[in-house]
Design a protein around this motif. Sequence first.
Motif, PDB file in Angstrom:
ATOM      1  N   GLY A  12      -0.224   5.668   8.699  1.00  0.00           N
ATOM      2  CA  GLY A  12      -1.333   5.496   7.772  1.00  0.00           C
ATOM      3  C   GLY A  12      -2.159   4.254   7.996  1.00  0.00           C
ATOM      4  O   GLY A  12      -3.190   4.068   7.345  1.00  0.00           O
ATOM      5  N   ALA A  13      -1.730   3.380   8.894  1.00  0.00           N
ATOM      6  CA  ALA A  13      -2.464   2.142   9.160  1.00  0.00           C
ATOM      7  C   ALA A  13      -3.243   2.291  10.468  1.00  0.00           C
ATOM      8  O   ALA A  13      -2.682   2.631  11.505  1.00  0.00           O
ATOM      9  CB  ALA A  13      -1.510   0.958   9.256  1.00  0.00           C
ATOM     10  N   SER A  14      -4.535   2.040  10.414  1.00  0.00           N
ATOM     11  CA  SER A  14      -5.373   2.105  11.607  1.00  0.00           C
ATOM     12  C   SER A  14      -6.259   0.873  11.650  1.00  0.00           C
ATOM     13  O   SER A  14      -6.470   0.207  10.630  1.00  0.00           O
ATOM     14  CB  SER A  14      -6.234   3.374  11.606  1.00  0.00           C
ATOM     15  OG  SER A  14      -7.094   3.395  10.474  1.00  0.00           O
ATOM     16  N   PHE A  15      -6.760   0.543  12.815  1.00  0.00           N
ATOM     17  CA  PHE A  15      -7.644  -0.611  12.924  1.00  0.00           C
ATOM     18  C   PHE A  15      -8.634  -0.396  14.058  1.00  0.00           C
ATOM     19  O   PHE A  15      -8.362   0.315  15.029  1.00  0.00           O
ATOM     20  CB  PHE A  15      -6.852  -1.910  13.133  1.00  0.00           C
ATOM     21  CG  PHE A  15      -5.893  -1.876  14.288  1.00  0.00           C
ATOM     22  CD1 PHE A  15      -6.326  -2.174  15.579  1.00  0.00           C
ATOM     23  CD2 PHE A  15      -4.567  -1.553  14.096  1.00  0.00           C
ATOM     24  CE1 PHE A  15      -5.442  -2.142  16.649  1.00  0.00           C
ATOM     25  CE2 PHE A  15      -3.674  -1.517  15.154  1.00  0.00           C
ATOM     26  CZ  PHE A  15      -4.116  -1.814  16.438  1.00  0.00           C
ATOM     27  N   VAL A  16      -9.794  -1.023  13.898  1.00  0.00           N
ATOM     28  CA  VAL A  16     -10.859  -0.959  14.893  1.00  0.00           C
ATOM     29  C   VAL A  16     -11.385  -2.376  15.105  1.00  0.00           C
ATOM     30  O   VAL A  16     -11.769  -3.044  14.139  1.00  0.00           O
ATOM     31  CB  VAL A  16     -12.020  -0.045  14.449  1.00  0.00           C
ATOM     32  CG1 VAL A  16     -13.107  -0.011  15.515  1.00  0.00           C
ATOM     33  CG2 VAL A  16     -11.518   1.360  14.144  1.00  0.00           C
TER      34      VAL A  16
ATOM     35  N   ALA B 198       0.811  -1.217   0.000  1.00  0.00           N
ATOM     36  CA  ALA B 198       0.000   0.000   0.000  1.00  0.00           C
ATOM     37  C   ALA B 198       0.845   1.268   0.000  1.00  0.00           C
ATOM     38  O   ALA B 198       0.301   2.367  -0.178  1.00  0.00           O
ATOM     39  CB  ALA B 198      -0.932   0.004   1.205  1.00  0.00           C
ATOM     40  N   GLY B 199       2.141   1.137   0.215  1.00  0.00           N
ATOM     41  CA  GLY B 199       2.980   2.316   0.261  1.00  0.00           C
ATOM     42  C   GLY B 199       2.565   3.231   1.403  1.00  0.00           C
ATOM     43  O   GLY B 199       2.375   2.793   2.535  1.00  0.00           O
ATOM     44  N   SER B 200       2.383   4.516   1.095  1.00  0.00           N
ATOM     45  CA  SER B 200       2.004   5.483   2.129  1.00  0.00           C
ATOM     46  C   SER B 200       0.505   5.745   2.186  1.00  0.00           C
ATOM     47  O   SER B 200       0.049   6.569   2.966  1.00  0.00           O
ATOM     48  CB  SER B 200       2.737   6.809   1.882  1.00  0.00           C
ATOM     49  OG  SER B 200       2.384   7.337   0.601  1.00  0.00           O
ATOM     50  N   ARG B 201      -0.281   5.016   1.365  1.00  0.00           N
ATOM     51  CA  ARG B 201      -1.722   5.258   1.346  1.00  0.00           C
ATOM     52  C   ARG B 201      -2.379   4.743   2.622  1.00  0.00           C
ATOM     53  O   ARG B 201      -1.941   3.739   3.190  1.00  0.00           O
ATOM     54  CB  ARG B 201      -2.346   4.578   0.122  1.00  0.00           C
ATOM     55  CG  ARG B 201      -1.994   5.257  -1.192  1.00  0.00           C
ATOM     56  CD  ARG B 201      -2.555   4.504  -2.383  1.00  0.00           C
ATOM     57  NE  ARG B 201      -1.953   3.177  -2.512  1.00  0.00           N
ATOM     58  CZ  ARG B 201      -0.767   2.939  -3.035  1.00  0.00           C
ATOM     59  NH1 ARG B 201      -0.026   3.941  -3.473  1.00  0.00           N
ATOM     60  NH2 ARG B 201      -0.292   1.714  -3.132  1.00  0.00           N
ATOM     61  N   PRO B 202      -3.436   5.417   3.076  1.00  0.00           N
ATOM     62  CA  PRO B 202      -4.096   4.986   4.317  1.00  0.00           C
ATOM     63  C   PRO B 202      -4.776   3.629   4.165  1.00  0.00           C
ATOM     64  O   PRO B 202      -5.370   3.326   3.133  1.00  0.00           O
ATOM     65  CB  PRO B 202      -5.111   6.101   4.595  1.00  0.00           C
ATOM     66  CG  PRO B 202      -5.306   6.796   3.294  1.00  0.00           C
ATOM     67  CD  PRO B 202      -4.027   6.652   2.537  1.00  0.00           C
ATOM     68  N   VAL B 203      -4.666   2.822   5.201  1.00  0.00           N
ATOM     69  CA  VAL B 203      -5.317   1.514   5.255  1.00  0.00           C
ATOM     70  C   VAL B 203      -6.055   1.424   6.595  1.00  0.00           C
ATOM     71  O   VAL B 203      -5.431   1.495   7.657  1.00  0.00           O
ATOM     72  CB  VAL B 203      -4.304   0.350   5.147  1.00  0.00           C
ATOM     73  CG1 VAL B 203      -5.026  -0.992   5.253  1.00  0.00           C
ATOM     74  CG2 VAL B 203      -3.499   0.444   3.852  1.00  0.00           C
ATOM     75  N   CYS B 204      -7.354   1.274   6.543  1.00  0.00           N
ATOM     76  CA  CYS B 204      -8.156   1.144   7.757  1.00  0.00           C
ATOM     77  C   CYS B 204      -8.706  -0.277   7.829  1.00  0.00           C
ATOM     78  O   CYS B 204      -9.351  -0.749   6.891  1.00  0.00           O
ATOM     79  CB  CYS B 204      -9.311   2.153   7.753  1.00  0.00           C
ATOM     80  SG  CYS B 204     -10.430   1.976   9.168  1.00  0.00           S
TER      81      CYS B 204
END
Length: 318
Positions: free
Chosen positions: A231-235, A169-175
């Motif tokens: 850029g990586a987040s999780f719920v 994903a490089g620097s793109r946000p991933v949720c």
Amino acid sequence: MNAALEAVERALAHLEPSRLVRRAMVSLPFAGPFALVAFGKAAAAMTEGVLASRPDALARGLVVIPEGSFAPHRHHAVTVVEAPHPLPDARSVRAAHRAANIMASRLPVLALVSGGASSLVAWPVEGLTLAQKRAIVADLLASGAPIQDVNLVRRHLSRVKGGGLLRFAGSRPVCSLIVSDVVSGRPEDIGSGPTVPSTGGLREARAVARRWLGDRAERLPLHACSRRTAGASFVELASPERLARRVAVELRSHGLAASVGRLGASALEVVVRELLAESRRLAPRSAKVFAVETTLAVPKVRAGRGGRPPHLALRLAG
């Protein structure tokens, strides 16, 4: 209907995956078009939550479900594929390649991860064949190792686990929205954490592999997992503990004095003894709810059908 059964059914309805995803979509950290990857036993239901919320913003997607399970409703931008569980095959590898391709697009990514994802997407590290990885995982599953240990080793034998997909994903946000089926599990334990950075290091993975596989562990081509967090987040949307708490709430609505308990062990025979002892201490019109995942070593010389939950139920009934 039996009060206990009704309480469980109402609790499961409250934590239904598509409902949880619809609620979480309101707080998605990106507003424009996005890509979707979904893996696991709840992948179809979780995808339904996305389709009910923001179908027009979904630019492309991949949903990987266990073979023979129900697929989500069709969407022009979403590809649905099947793969096996609990051991991967060539379809799992193809699914992992497709997922990496989605992650490498120029879009932010919404990842839906649930239990079972470990076998649905598989891309062994260099120096390890798929057949070898299948054999290793099969031995770990039969050894009686807790799933956290199994998935720790899996993460270090995979190009896509332990946050491996984040590399694409490089620097793109991933949720990542996560439905956990692991008792006391961390986000990286669910599906071996394809979009969640791993906290366990090589030394820990080697020690765990040695504990369950003996000398074979020294020959495993374990590799370092991704440490990316930018850029990586999780719920975490649901977990066994949340289900236990909700069951207790529903039981109290039936007039029972219900509480949530904790067990200090996961070995099946020990769990049986502890649960029977707890049941004898219960007062009339009271209940205690436990979230538990047992471990059980399976002798190679014996074949059987079923799994740990029915085995536990039969042992308690006997």
